[in-house]
Design a protein around this motif. Structure first.
Motif, short mmCIF file in Angstrom:
data_model
loop_
_atom_site.label_atom_id
_atom_site.label_comp_id
_atom_site.label_asym_id
_atom_site.label_seq_id
_atom_site.Cartn_x
_atom_site.Cartn_y
_atom_site.Cartn_z
N PHE A 1 0.81 -1.22 0.00
CA PHE A 1 0.00 0.00 0.00
C PHE A 1 0.85 1.28 0.00
O PHE A 1 0.29 2.37 -0.04
N VAL A 2 2.14 1.14 0.03
CA VAL A 2 3.02 2.30 -0.06
C VAL A 2 3.46 2.54 -1.49
O VAL A 2 3.49 3.68 -1.97
N GLN A 3 3.77 1.48 -2.23
CA GLN A 3 4.35 1.64 -3.57
C GLN A 3 3.45 1.16 -4.69
O GLN A 3 3.61 1.59 -5.83
N ASP A 4 2.51 0.24 -4.42
CA ASP A 4 1.74 -0.38 -5.51
C ASP A 4 0.47 0.35 -5.90
O ASP A 4 -0.09 0.09 -6.97
N LEU A 5 -0.05 1.25 -5.06
CA LEU A 5 -1.33 1.90 -5.36
C LEU A 5 -1.19 2.84 -6.56
O LEU A 5 -0.17 3.51 -6.73
N ARG A 6 -2.26 2.89 -7.37
CA ARG A 6 -2.30 3.76 -8.55
C ARG A 6 -3.65 4.49 -8.60
O ARG A 6 -4.65 4.01 -8.05
N VAL A 7 -3.65 5.62 -9.27
CA VAL A 7 -4.89 6.35 -9.49
C VAL A 7 -5.80 5.49 -10.36
O VAL A 7 -5.37 4.95 -11.39
N GLY A 8 -7.05 5.35 -9.95
CA GLY A 8 -8.00 4.51 -10.67
C GLY A 8 -8.24 3.17 -10.00
O GLY A 8 -9.22 2.48 -10.34
N ASP A 9 -7.37 2.78 -9.05
CA ASP A 9 -7.65 1.56 -8.28
C ASP A 9 -8.95 1.76 -7.50
O ASP A 9 -9.23 2.86 -7.02
N ASP A 10 -9.73 0.71 -7.39
CA ASP A 10 -11.00 0.84 -6.67
C ASP A 10 -11.16 -0.31 -5.68
O ASP A 10 -10.48 -1.34 -5.78
N PHE A 11 -12.07 -0.11 -4.73
CA PHE A 11 -12.30 -1.10 -3.68
C PHE A 11 -13.76 -1.08 -3.27
O PHE A 11 -14.45 -0.06 -3.38
N THR A 12 -14.24 -2.22 -2.80
CA THR A 12 -15.58 -2.37 -2.24
C THR A 12 -15.43 -3.14 -0.93
O THR A 12 -14.81 -4.21 -0.92
N VAL A 13 -16.00 -2.60 0.13
CA VAL A 13 -15.80 -3.17 1.45
C VAL A 13 -17.16 -3.35 2.14
O VAL A 13 -17.98 -2.43 2.15
N ILE A 14 -17.38 -4.54 2.69
CA ILE A 14 -18.53 -4.80 3.56
C ILE A 14 -17.98 -4.94 4.97
O ILE A 14 -17.16 -5.83 5.24
N TYR A 15 -18.38 -4.06 5.87
CA TYR A 15 -17.87 -4.08 7.24
C TYR A 15 -19.02 -3.79 8.20
O TYR A 15 -20.12 -3.41 7.79
N ASP A 16 -18.76 -3.99 9.48
CA ASP A 16 -19.82 -3.78 10.46
C ASP A 16 -19.33 -2.92 11.62
O ASP A 16 -18.12 -2.76 11.81
N ASP A 17 -20.29 -2.35 12.35
CA ASP A 17 -20.05 -1.62 13.58
C ASP A 17 -20.79 -2.34 14.71
O ASP A 17 -21.83 -2.97 14.49
N VAL A 18 -20.26 -2.23 15.91
CA VAL A 18 -20.83 -2.92 17.06
C VAL A 18 -21.63 -1.92 17.89
O VAL A 18 -21.11 -0.85 18.25
N TYR A 19 -22.89 -2.27 18.21
CA TYR A 19 -23.77 -1.45 19.03
C TYR A 19 -24.18 -2.26 20.27
O TYR A 19 -24.46 -3.45 20.18
N SER A 20 -24.22 -1.58 21.41
CA SER A 20 -24.64 -2.20 22.66
C SER A 20 -25.83 -1.43 23.22
O SER A 20 -25.73 -0.23 23.48
N ASP A 21 -26.96 -2.13 23.37
CA ASP A 21 -28.21 -1.51 23.84
C ASP A 21 -28.58 -0.30 22.99
O ASP A 21 -29.06 0.72 23.49
N GLY A 22 -28.34 -0.40 21.69
CA GLY A 22 -28.71 0.66 20.77
C GLY A 22 -27.72 1.79 20.64
O GLY A 22 -27.88 2.66 19.79
N SER A 23 -26.65 1.78 21.45
CA SER A 23 -25.64 2.85 21.41
C SER A 23 -24.38 2.32 20.74
O SER A 23 -23.99 1.16 20.95
N TYR A 24 -23.72 3.20 19.98
CA TYR A 24 -22.50 2.82 19.28
C TYR A 24 -21.43 2.45 20.29
O TYR A 24 -21.18 3.16 21.26
N LEU A 25 -20.80 1.29 20.09
CA LEU A 25 -19.78 0.81 21.00
C LEU A 25 -18.39 0.92 20.40
O LEU A 25 -17.49 1.52 21.00
#
Length: 501
Positions: A260-284
């Motif tokens: 990620f220091v030398q190989d990245l180029r303009v036009g590279d793209d990414f798609t990420v599926i990630y999650d957040d953790v919530y406790s009793d409805g509040s962001y944890l």
């Protein structure tokens, strides 16, 4: 002489008056009905007198209305009040007459209220005031207790009554504790998080400490982000709604495939599926990357999170290949290489030419040393020249060795370790002139240069796990990634067509 003067004076006054009348004739014509003469008619005064009479009459009517109406309303109200015993007969007659006159029959009916059972009445529980304290960087548990006016004895009672939980042995900034302190400054209770899903309450106001737990509603909420690099990875991820911490996790997932220091180029793209953790409805906190796709210089890389048979979460490609190197090239965070692998060098202490069959990584004393790969501890102890020494057997042919440790981690011979586990700490035991790690990579007990040796590729998932991985993880997550890619391509095509128009 006097008569002549008076006549002249009267003539002058008449002349002045006529002159003024001629000059202000319009004013005098418009006010001709005014009269200041003593002999003027009294007709205007008679109109004024009529008006005074009318106003007086209206005022009297208002006064009479204000007095009569409230008296009449009071009389009507008093007729509905129960009479005194002495005048019961008169009241009965009056009521009969009123009933014959008034078509409406008014009556007061007593209502029977339900009786309260004292046994069913619950006492009002007083509201307890818990004080929330957040741990700041550099604070200790003793500092927090002293800041609340509590003693070290209170702290010891809490540690003893908490049932051996590790929460009080290592606190972190941002962690919260709640204290219940009585009016006499005695500690009555402490509330803390045992883990993300459990909150514990320790009561100290009884005959003995009472520890209760309550399960929290912990949820993971998923997000999907897509970005195209136009200047930097962090800039593209920020536009896609990702935090810097999640970007670092993305780089960590693909670190063995993409520089990620030398190989990245303009036009590279990414798609990420990630999650957040919530406790009793509040962001944890931020969660984990569930699935990701990264296109770097036209080459597509994928990552899917999967729990293998050992119960360990790891990332795999669509083919089931682990996205981790089989071995860490460098097992310590070093400051410099103090000595390379060589067939012969002048020993800094012995002063003789000897082969140096490893690489020395200089680092401060106490720096953690990590296992280069999964394996079993074959040796842990003192070795002449190497000081505190550890050997890990990874498979039938490959082993790694670590020397000059200041101390060992919680380790024993025969114990299985995973890649990245801390096995010891940098030191200068044995023959050493400064703190460093002596690291060896051995193939069939023959040392090889750790910096140039060809590292074996990690083994893919076994057939049974691979089938489960593709069915339960790859198939649904790949469909979601492809849907995002298709929507993105359609949006780009639409944008291009509009620009051509």
């Amino acid at each position: 002489m006097t008569d002549e003067n008076r006549g002249a004076h009267s003539a002058r006054k008449q002349a002045v008056r006529r002159k003024a009348q001629r000059r202000h004739s319009h004013f005098y014509d418009s006010r001709a009905h005014w009269s200041f003469s003593r002999n003027a008619s009294s007709e205007p005064l008679s109109w004024s007198r009529e008006r005074w009479i009318l106003a007086g009459t209206a005022f009297l009517l208002v006064i009479l209305s204000a007095l009569v109406i409230p008296a009449w309303a009071g009389a009507m109200k008093s007729s509905s009040v129960a009479p005194a015993p002495g005048i019961a007969a008169k009241t009965t007659v009056a009521t009969a007459v009123a009933a014959s006159i008034d078509p409406l029959d008014h009556a007061i009916v007593p209502l029977a209220l339900p009786k309260m059972d004292p046994a069913t009445i619950k006492p009002i529980v007083p509201v307890e005031e818990w004080q929330t304290v957040q741990v700041h960087p550099g604070e200790t548990l003793a500092d927090i207790f002293l800041a609340q006016g509590l003693s070290m004895t209170d702290l010891q009672h809490v540690i003893d009554g908490s049932g051996g939980t590790k929460v009080f042995h290592q606190i972190k900034p941002g962690q919260e504790f709640q204290f219940l302190v009585g009016g006499d400054h005695t500690l009555k209770g402490v509330r803390f998080d045992q883990d993300e899903a459990t909150i514990a309450t320790l009561r100290l106001d009884g005959a003995s400490p009472q520890l209760t737990t309550k399960t929290r509603d912990v949820q993971r909420r998923e997000h999907i982000s897509h970005g195209v690099i136009d200047s930097s990875l962090f800039g593209a991820a920020s536009k896609a709604g990702m935090s810097n911490a999640m970007v670092l996790k993305l780089a960590e997932v693909f670190k063995f495939d993409i520089d990620f220091v030398q190989d990245l180029r303009v036009g590279d793209d990414f798609t990420v599926i990630y999650d957040d953790v919530y406790s009793d409805g509040s962001y944890l906190r931020e969660g984990d990357i569930v699935a990701a796709e990264f296109v770097n210089q036209g080459k597509r890389y994928t990552a899917y999170r999967f729990k293998n048979a050992d119960g360990k979460w790891s990332y795999f490609s669509e083919e089931g290949r682990p996205l981790t190197g089989s071995f860490l090239r460098i097992p310590v965070d070093f400051t410099r290489i103090s000595s390379q692998f060589s067939a012969g060098r002048m020993h800094p202490i012995l002063g003789t030419m000897r082969a140096h069959k490893g690489v020395d990584y200089a680092a401060p004393t106490g720096t953690p040393i990590h296992a280069a790969g999964d394996g079993v501890v074959k040796f842990r102890g003192w070795m002449n020249g190497y000081g505190n020494f550890v050997v890990i057997q990874h498979n039938a042919t490959i082993s790694t060795a670590y020397g000059h440790m200041s101390r060992f981690a919680n380790l024993r011979v025969g114990q299985r370790v995973s890649q990245g586990n801390t096995i010891g700490f940098v030191g200068m035991t044995g023959l050493a002139t400064g703190p460093h790690l002596h690291y060896e990579f051995r193939v069939n007990n023959v040392q090889r240069d750790p910096q140039t040796v060809t590292l074996p590729k990690p083994e893919p998932l076994p057939a049974a796990q691979l089938a489960k991985f593709k069915k339960e993880v790859v198939a649904p997550q790949l469909a979601r990634l492809n849907q995002v890619d298709n929507n993105t391509k359609l949006a780009r095509a639409d944008t291009a067509s509009r620009s051509d128009d």
